[in-house]
Design an enzyme around this catalytic site. Structure first.
Site, PDB file in Angstrom:
ATOM      1  N   LYS A 299       0.829  -1.199   0.000  1.00  0.00           N
ATOM      2  CA  LYS A 299       0.000   0.000   0.000  1.00  0.00           C
ATOM      3  C   LYS A 299       0.871   1.260   0.000  1.00  0.00           C
ATOM      4  O   LYS A 299       1.846   1.350   0.740  1.00  0.00           O
ATOM      5  CB  LYS A 299      -0.918   0.002   1.219  1.00  0.00           C
ATOM      6  CG  LYS A 299      -1.863  -1.198   1.263  1.00  0.00           C
ATOM      7  CD  LYS A 299      -2.757  -1.177   2.485  1.00  0.00           C
ATOM      8  CE  LYS A 299      -1.986  -1.304   3.772  1.00  0.00           C
ATOM      9  NZ  LYS A 299      -2.852  -1.478   4.957  1.00  0.00           N
TER      10      LYS A 299
ATOM     11  N   THR B  24      -8.418   9.767   8.619  1.00  0.00           N
ATOM     12  CA  THR B  24      -8.027   8.541   7.918  1.00  0.00           C
ATOM     13  C   THR B  24      -7.910   7.347   8.859  1.00  0.00           C
ATOM     14  O   THR B  24      -7.428   6.288   8.463  1.00  0.00           O
ATOM     15  CB  THR B  24      -6.679   8.743   7.211  1.00  0.00           C
ATOM     16  OG1 THR B  24      -5.688   9.094   8.197  1.00  0.00           O
ATOM     17  CG2 THR B  24      -6.757   9.842   6.162  1.00  0.00           C
TER      18      THR B  24
ATOM     19  N   GLY C  28      -8.252   4.070  10.631  1.00  0.00           N
ATOM     20  CA  GLY C  28      -8.902   2.808  10.310  1.00  0.00           C
ATOM     21  C   GLY C  28      -8.873   2.405   8.854  1.00  0.00           C
ATOM     22  O   GLY C  28      -9.486   1.401   8.484  1.00  0.00           O
ATOM     23  N   THR C  29      -8.148   3.133   8.017  1.00  0.00           N
ATOM     24  CA  THR C  29      -8.154   2.799   6.589  1.00  0.00           C
ATOM     25  C   THR C  29      -7.546   1.426   6.316  1.00  0.00           C
ATOM     26  O   THR C  29      -8.058   0.667   5.488  1.00  0.00           O
ATOM     27  CB  THR C  29      -7.407   3.856   5.760  1.00  0.00           C
ATOM     28  OG1 THR C  29      -6.106   4.087   6.324  1.00  0.00           O
ATOM     29  CG2 THR C  29      -8.166   5.165   5.721  1.00  0.00           C
ATOM     30  N   GLY C  30      -6.452   1.091   6.996  1.00  0.00           N
ATOM     31  CA  GLY C  30      -5.814  -0.207   6.769  1.00  0.00           C
ATOM     32  C   GLY C  30      -6.697  -1.361   7.214  1.00  0.00           C
ATOM     33  O   GLY C  30      -6.841  -2.365   6.504  1.00  0.00           O
ATOM     34  N   CYS C  31      -7.301  -1.210   8.395  1.00  0.00           N
ATOM     35  CA  CYS C  31      -8.228  -2.234   8.898  1.00  0.00           C
ATOM     36  C   CYS C  31      -9.389  -2.404   7.929  1.00  0.00           C
ATOM     37  O   CYS C  31      -9.794  -3.530   7.590  1.00  0.00           O
ATOM     38  CB  CYS C  31      -8.783  -1.826  10.262  1.00  0.00           C
ATOM     39  SG  CYS C  31      -7.550  -1.443  11.513  1.00  0.00           S
TER      40      CYS C  31
END
Length: 269
Positions: free
Chosen positions: A178, A211, A213-216
């Site tokens: 990412k 932003t 929590g974007t990865g989760c």
């Protein structure tokens, strides 16, 4: 009454008391996709949009018992991992994944924050690399995690591609490096590699401070789409599109880095 059968997905991750990331974000993401979400908590965190003030870690046996309880009754159509905290939990999760044949499995290797802060120690990194990654259908490292796993500084697109190749050699079926923390025009550019297909994925960058929590959310959205029967690359694309839409409708919650809008259609978007 006619009962409706629905797809299921399991999240193995920590709890975020602020509701923006972790188990809370994963379950909201599953629900958005009309997938029944189940969970195995690895840790309880006291946190809000300003930061984390306390972490209470579950025992490896407790995490394993939660996984077993779900698998023995409800079933696991797909699974994802988030914050696994330490070597003991990682080893136990890997053992249950292998023993129960849990697949597809999306591993969000929560080792380094997007800002570059190290979150787990060397023993935990080694356990994740050696025991969990070989079981993964997809692993989704951010820039800093990819650098740690690949042993390579990421500055260019070719660096991202080489990191994806190196991480793939650790055993996962596919890798998504990412680019949210990449410099300049590479911000928001991701690299996908499954051993044969090398793709550069890019969606418009969204300017917002909210932003959290974007990865989760991305890993949960991919797992949800896999549970629904989509192919791995298509599930990844759909997951990215969902996160982008959620980023376009962030929530005005708290005084710091707030959450993205997981339920944006309900906001009149």
């Amino acid at each position: 009454m006619e009962y409706r059968k629905v797809a299921t997905a399991l999240t193995i991750a920590g709890s975020d008391s602020g509701g923006g990331a972790g188990i809370q974000a994963d379950l909201r993401t599953f629900a958005f996709h009309r997938v029944h979400g189940t969970s195995a908590l690895t840790a309880l965190t006291a946190q809000n949009t300003l930061g984390v003030t306390r972490v209470d870690v579950m025992s490896p046996d407790s995490v394993a018992a939660q996984i077993d309880a779900v698998a023995s009754d409800i079933g696991i159509g797909a699974a994802k991992t988030g914050m696994l905290v330490n070597q003991g939990i990682i080893a136990r999760v890997a053992e249950r994944v292998k023993s129960l044949g849990i697949t597809p499995l999306v591993v969000d290797p929560v080792m380094v924050s997007r800002a570059g802060s190290r979150l787990i120690d060397d023993e935990a990194v080694a356990a994740l690399r050696e025991q969990l990654l070989p079981l993964a259908t997809l692993v989704t490292p951010n820039r800093h995690e990819a650098q740690l796993l690949a042993g390579l500084e990421l500055q260019t697109l070719e660096d991202m591609r080489e990191a994806a190749r190196r991480i793939h050699r650790l055993g996962p079926k596919a890798v998504l490096v990412k680019g949210g923390a990449m410099p300049g025009s590479l911000r928001g550019t991701d690299v996908w590699f499954d051993g044969e297909r090398l793709e550069t994925l890019h969606l418009a960058s969204v300017e917002t401070r909210n932003t959290h929590g974007t990865g989760c959310t991305l890993s949960a959205a991919i797992a949800a789409n896999l549970a629904l029967g989509h192919g791995l690359f298509e599930a990844t694309q759909l997951g990215k599109e969902y996160v982008t839409r959620a980023l376009q409708h962030p929530l005005a919650v708290g005084r710091g880095n707030g959450p993205i809008g997981h339920f944006f259609p309900l906001l009149g978007a």
